[in-house]
Design a protein around this motif. Sequence first.
Motif, short mmCIF file in Angstrom:
data_model
loop_
_atom_site.label_atom_id
_atom_site.label_comp_id
_atom_site.label_asym_id
_atom_site.label_seq_id
_atom_site.Cartn_x
_atom_site.Cartn_y
_atom_site.Cartn_z
N LEU A 97 0.84 -1.20 0.00
CA LEU A 97 0.00 0.00 0.00
C LEU A 97 0.87 1.25 0.00
CD1 LEU A 97 -2.76 1.55 0.49
CD2 LEU A 97 -2.20 1.36 2.92
N ILE A 98 1.85 1.28 0.88
CA ILE A 98 2.72 2.46 1.00
C ILE A 98 3.50 2.67 -0.29
CG2 ILE A 98 4.72 3.42 2.20
CD1 ILE A 98 3.68 1.75 4.69
N GLN A 99 4.17 1.63 -0.77
CA GLN A 99 5.05 1.78 -1.92
C GLN A 99 4.30 2.06 -3.21
OE1 GLN A 99 7.13 -1.87 -1.21
NE2 GLN A 99 8.57 -0.91 0.18
N ASN A 100 3.06 1.62 -3.32
CA ASN A 100 2.29 1.83 -4.53
C ASN A 100 1.49 3.13 -4.53
OD1 ASN A 100 3.13 -0.60 -5.69
ND2 ASN A 100 1.52 -1.74 -4.66
N ASN A 101 1.34 3.77 -3.38
CA ASN A 101 0.46 4.94 -3.31
C ASN A 101 1.08 6.20 -2.74
OD1 ASN A 101 -2.25 3.75 -4.17
ND2 ASN A 101 -1.54 2.30 -2.64
N ILE A 102 2.26 6.11 -2.20
CA ILE A 102 2.87 7.32 -1.65
C ILE A 102 3.38 8.17 -2.81
CG2 ILE A 102 5.20 6.41 -1.32
CD1 ILE A 102 5.13 7.86 1.45
N GLU A 103 3.13 9.46 -2.72
CA GLU A 103 3.56 10.36 -3.78
C GLU A 103 5.06 10.55 -3.74
OE1 GLU A 103 1.17 13.86 -3.20
OE2 GLU A 103 -0.63 12.87 -3.94
N GLU A 104 5.67 10.76 -4.89
CA GLU A 104 7.12 10.96 -4.96
C GLU A 104 7.53 12.15 -4.10
OE1 GLU A 104 10.58 11.81 -8.24
OE2 GLU A 104 8.73 10.85 -8.89
N GLY A 105 8.58 11.96 -3.34
CA GLY A 105 9.06 13.02 -2.47
C GLY A 105 8.34 13.08 -1.14
N SER A 106 7.47 12.13 -0.88
CA SER A 106 6.72 12.11 0.37
C SER A 106 7.54 11.46 1.48
CB SER A 106 5.41 11.36 0.18
OG SER A 106 4.61 12.03 -0.77
N ASN B 24 8.62 -10.49 13.66
CA ASN B 24 9.14 -9.61 12.61
C ASN B 24 10.33 -8.80 13.11
OD1 ASN B 24 7.10 -10.31 10.77
ND2 ASN B 24 5.70 -8.86 11.72
N LYS B 25 11.38 -8.81 12.33
CA LYS B 25 12.57 -8.00 12.63
C LYS B 25 12.58 -6.80 11.71
CE LYS B 25 15.41 -11.68 14.36
NZ LYS B 25 16.06 -12.88 13.93
N LEU B 26 12.94 -5.66 12.24
CA LEU B 26 12.98 -4.42 11.47
C LEU B 26 13.82 -4.58 10.20
CD1 LEU B 26 11.98 -1.48 11.58
CD2 LEU B 26 14.06 -0.91 12.78
N ARG B 27 14.93 -5.27 10.30
CA ARG B 27 15.80 -5.44 9.12
C ARG B 27 15.13 -6.24 8.01
NH1 ARG B 27 19.67 -9.95 11.70
NH2 ARG B 27 18.40 -11.70 11.08
N ASP B 28 14.09 -7.02 8.36
CA ASP B 28 13.41 -7.85 7.37
C ASP B 28 12.14 -7.21 6.81
OD1 ASP B 28 15.36 -9.83 7.70
OD2 ASP B 28 14.23 -10.78 9.33
N TYR B 29 11.81 -5.99 7.26
CA TYR B 29 10.64 -5.32 6.71
C TYR B 29 10.85 -5.15 5.20
CZ TYR B 29 8.99 -3.89 11.40
OH TYR B 29 8.54 -3.87 12.69
N PRO B 30 9.80 -5.26 4.43
CA PRO B 30 9.97 -5.24 2.95
C PRO B 30 10.10 -3.84 2.36
CG PRO B 30 7.68 -5.68 3.53
CD PRO B 30 8.44 -5.61 4.82
N PHE B 31 11.08 -3.07 2.83
CA PHE B 31 11.35 -1.77 2.23
C PHE B 31 11.80 -1.98 0.78
CE2 PHE B 31 12.16 -0.85 6.76
CZ PHE B 31 11.38 0.28 6.92
N ASP B 32 11.37 -1.08 -0.10
CA ASP B 32 11.88 -1.13 -1.47
C ASP B 32 13.06 -0.18 -1.59
OD1 ASP B 32 10.84 1.43 -1.75
OD2 ASP B 32 9.38 0.89 -3.27
N GLU B 33 13.61 -0.04 -2.80
CA GLU B 33 14.79 0.79 -2.99
C GLU B 33 14.51 2.29 -2.84
OE1 GLU B 33 12.78 0.14 -6.85
OE2 GLU B 33 13.45 -1.21 -5.31
#
Length: 175
Positions: free
Chosen positions: A139-148, A165-174
């Motif tokens: 949801l976050i990665q597909n809908n957050i506006e650029e520069g947000s 869940n470990k913070l290091r394993d959260y699915p952050f994108d690039e």
Amino acid sequence: NLNFDDLYHVYSAAQILRTSRFLKKDNKITKILEIGGGYGNLASKLKKLFPKVKYIIVDLPEVLLIQNYYLSSSFKDSKIINLIDKSNFSKTIIADKDFDFLLVPFNLYKKINFEFDLVINTRSFGEMPKEVLEDYFDLIQNNIEEGSLFYTTNRYVFTKSKDKNKLRDYPFDEN
């Protein structure tokens, strides 16, 4: 009188304001999404800092009832739409409706068109099953506006959850 929870949210609100000002985005924050808003304390603090913002909270239905009560008590003249009452539901509600707070049950958020300037999660990503955590990151990665902005504070590992869940394993994108 302040308690730990209040101090934690004052600190979070101050960090968000400081960062948005540093990045010169504080005047551009018009839509905030908070995932897991507790009883609404951080939403209350941020609404005071950004009074014109549309504030959306996605949470469990029973928690949305508490948020509705707390926010309506704190902001007597605010317009609160609680989607627990499905008669308020519309896919384009964010763009079409005037509101101060939009309270969205977690089982409906995928049916709404979102765009945000700021996304917040404090202390609840670690508690979620891994597949729910991944859905929220989508949801976050597909809908957050650029520069947000994305503000998250969570324990490194939440040992009481099923998936630990470990913070290091959260699915952050690039991004």
